[in-house]
Write a protein that holds these residues in place. Structure first.
Motif, PDB file in Angstrom:
ATOM      1  N   ARG A  84       0.769  -1.413   0.016  1.00  0.00           N
ATOM      2  CA  ARG A  84       0.018  -0.082   0.088  1.00  0.00           C
ATOM      3  C   ARG A  84       1.007   1.431  -0.058  1.00  0.00           C
ATOM      4  N   CYS A  85       2.182   1.167   0.431  1.00  0.00           N
ATOM      5  CA  CYS A  85       2.887   2.353   0.586  1.00  0.00           C
ATOM      6  C   CYS A  85       3.496   2.719  -0.747  1.00  0.00           C
ATOM      7  N   ALA A  86       3.540   4.087  -1.008  1.00  0.00           N
ATOM      8  CA  ALA A  86       4.184   4.502  -2.310  1.00  0.00           C
ATOM      9  C   ALA A  86       5.698   3.907  -2.502  1.00  0.00           C
ATOM     10  N   GLU A  87       6.417   3.923  -1.757  1.00  0.00           N
ATOM     11  CA  GLU A  87       7.805   3.452  -1.833  1.00  0.00           C
ATOM     12  C   GLU A  87       7.917   2.002  -2.374  1.00  0.00           C
ATOM     13  N   VAL A  88       6.834   1.238  -1.736  1.00  0.00           N
ATOM     14  CA  VAL A  88       6.916  -0.381  -1.966  1.00  0.00           C
ATOM     15  C   VAL A  88       6.333  -0.452  -3.481  1.00  0.00           C
ATOM     16  N   HIS A  89       5.389  -0.043  -4.054  1.00  0.00           N
ATOM     17  CA  HIS A  89       5.035  -0.272  -5.158  1.00  0.00           C
ATOM     18  C   HIS A  89       5.542   0.842  -6.436  1.00  0.00           C
ATOM     19  N   ASN A  90       6.494   1.533  -6.113  1.00  0.00           N
ATOM     20  CA  ASN A  90       6.966   2.392  -6.999  1.00  0.00           C
ATOM     21  C   ASN A  90       6.071   3.238  -7.939  1.00  0.00           C
ATOM     22  N   CYS A  91       5.328   4.069  -6.856  1.00  0.00           N
ATOM     23  CA  CYS A  91       4.180   4.709  -7.496  1.00  0.00           C
ATOM     24  C   CYS A  91       4.591   5.807  -8.326  1.00  0.00           C
ATOM     25  N   THR A  92       3.831   6.003  -9.477  1.00  0.00           N
ATOM     26  CA  THR A  92       4.154   7.022 -10.401  1.00  0.00           C
ATOM     27  C   THR A  92       3.458   8.419 -10.147  1.00  0.00           C
ATOM     28  N   PHE A  93       2.586   8.576  -9.121  1.00  0.00           N
ATOM     29  CA  PHE A  93       2.002   9.889  -8.723  1.00  0.00           C
ATOM     30  C   PHE A  93       3.011  10.639  -8.164  1.00  0.00           C
ATOM     31  N   ASP A  94       3.139  11.932  -8.443  1.00  0.00           N
ATOM     32  CA  ASP A  94       3.870  12.958  -8.052  1.00  0.00           C
ATOM     33  C   ASP A  94       3.403  13.601  -6.894  1.00  0.00           C
ATOM     34  N   TYR A  95       3.750  13.305  -5.746  1.00  0.00           N
ATOM     35  CA  TYR A  95       3.217  13.836  -4.242  1.00  0.00           C
ATOM     36  C   TYR A  95       3.873  14.937  -4.009  1.00  0.00           C
ATOM     37  N   LYS A  96       5.125  15.481  -4.571  1.00  0.00           N
ATOM     38  CA  LYS A  96       5.690  16.654  -4.107  1.00  0.00           C
ATOM     39  C   LYS A  96       5.029  17.687  -5.031  1.00  0.00           C
ATOM     40  N   ALA A  97       4.642  17.383  -6.269  1.00  0.00           N
ATOM     41  CA  ALA A  97       4.049  18.549  -7.338  1.00  0.00           C
ATOM     42  C   ALA A  97       2.684  18.791  -6.774  1.00  0.00           C
ATOM     43  N   ASP A  98       2.099  17.754  -6.311  1.00  0.00           N
ATOM     44  CA  ASP A  98       0.651  17.835  -5.922  1.00  0.00           C
ATOM     45  C   ASP A  98       0.726  18.822  -4.549  1.00  0.00           C
ATOM     46  N   ALA A  99       1.541  18.333  -3.553  1.00  0.00           N
ATOM     47  CA  ALA A  99       1.664  19.059  -2.460  1.00  0.00           C
ATOM     48  C   ALA A  99       1.748  20.876  -2.778  1.00  0.00           C
ATOM     49  N   ALA A 100       2.657  20.917  -3.553  1.00  0.00           N
ATOM     50  CA  ALA A 100       3.166  22.313  -3.874  1.00  0.00           C
ATOM     51  C   ALA A 100       2.046  22.956  -4.512  1.00  0.00           C
ATOM     52  N   GLU A 101       1.057  22.355  -5.445  1.00  0.00           N
ATOM     53  CA  GLU A 101       0.068  22.964  -6.195  1.00  0.00           C
ATOM     54  C   GLU A 101      -0.789  23.257  -4.837  1.00  0.00           C
ATOM     55  N   LYS A 102      -1.024  22.304  -3.956  1.00  0.00           N
ATOM     56  CA  LYS A 102      -2.236  22.365  -3.026  1.00  0.00           C
ATOM     57  C   LYS A 102      -1.816  23.892  -2.185  1.00  0.00           C
ATOM     58  N   MET A 103      -0.621  23.600  -1.755  1.00  0.00           N
ATOM     59  CA  MET A 103      -0.205  24.896  -0.794  1.00  0.00           C
ATOM     60  C   MET A 103      -0.305  26.285  -1.847  1.00  0.00           C
ATOM     61  N   LYS A 104      -0.253  26.059  -3.002  1.00  0.00           N
ATOM     62  CA  LYS A 104      -0.154  27.363  -3.779  1.00  0.00           C
ATOM     63  C   LYS A 104      -1.527  27.917  -3.815  1.00  0.00           C
ATOM     64  N   ASN A 105      -2.415  26.855  -3.943  1.00  0.00           N
ATOM     65  CA  ASN A 105      -3.779  27.247  -4.225  1.00  0.00           C
ATOM     66  C   ASN A 105      -4.544  27.709  -2.749  1.00  0.00           C
ATOM     67  N   GLU A 106      -4.029  27.083  -1.575  1.00  0.00           N
ATOM     68  CA  GLU A 106      -4.772  27.350  -0.163  1.00  0.00           C
ATOM     69  C   GLU A 106      -4.086  28.343   0.332  1.00  0.00           C
ATOM     70  N   ASN A 107      -2.854  29.080  -0.228  1.00  0.00           N
ATOM     71  CA  ASN A 107      -2.258  30.131   0.552  1.00  0.00           C
ATOM     72  C   ASN A 107      -1.713  31.130  -0.415  1.00  0.00           C
ATOM     73  N   PRO A 108      -2.870  32.015  -0.511  1.00  0.00           N
ATOM     74  CA  PRO A 108      -2.427  33.008  -1.509  1.00  0.00           C
ATOM     75  C   PRO A 108      -1.300  34.014  -0.933  1.00  0.00           C
ATOM     76  N   VAL A 109      -0.627  34.799  -1.844  1.00  0.00           N
ATOM     77  CA  VAL A 109       0.308  35.657  -1.139  1.00  0.00           C
ATOM     78  C   VAL A 109      -0.367  36.780  -0.738  1.00  0.00           C
ATOM     79  N   VAL A 110       0.195  37.193   0.338  1.00  0.00           N
ATOM     80  CA  VAL A 110      -0.463  38.395   1.049  1.00  0.00           C
ATOM     81  C   VAL A 110       0.620  39.419   1.294  1.00  0.00           C
TER      82      VAL A 110
END
Length: 118
Positions: A84-110
């Protein structure tokens, strides 16, 4: 609603057809629609048939039967408890880019307003 009791499938498979499925049984009609989709001849007035993937019962990595206890990954596959872990099954999903996009959308520049000098 009237039922047509003696209408056999128009493809000749032996099952009963339906006037809503052009005189074919459900299996033959599904195959007919898949052939049309692959040939690019889909009519937009007909409703699309979505194939449910709930029948997946094996681990994508080791093909072990898992039934209803499988773990869905963000890469779109189903895995057993061991893989079930991403490291074990060589996951192709880019978690780092997904987290960066999520942070960008949820935290606008003030930015503060500029101070005007006298």
């Amino acid at each position: 609603m009237t039922w047509e009791t003696n209408q056999r499938c128009s493809t000749g498979c032996g099952f009963y057809g339906n006037s809503k499925t052009e005189g074919m049984c459900s299996v033959c009609y599904k195959n007919f629609l898949q052939r049309q989709i692959s040939a690019g001849q889909v009519n937009s007035s007909e409703p699309e048939v979505v194939v449910d993937q709930a029948k997946r019962t094996r681990c994508f990595y080791c093909h072990k039967k898992i039934g209803h206890i499988g773990f869905d990954c963000r890469c779109g596959n189903l895995f057993c408890g061991k893989h079930r872990c991403a490291e074990v099954h060589n996951c192709t999903f880019d978690y780092k880019a997904d987290a960066a996009e999520k942070m960008k959308n949820e935290n606008p520049v003030v930015a503060p307003e500029k101070i005007h000098k006298i």
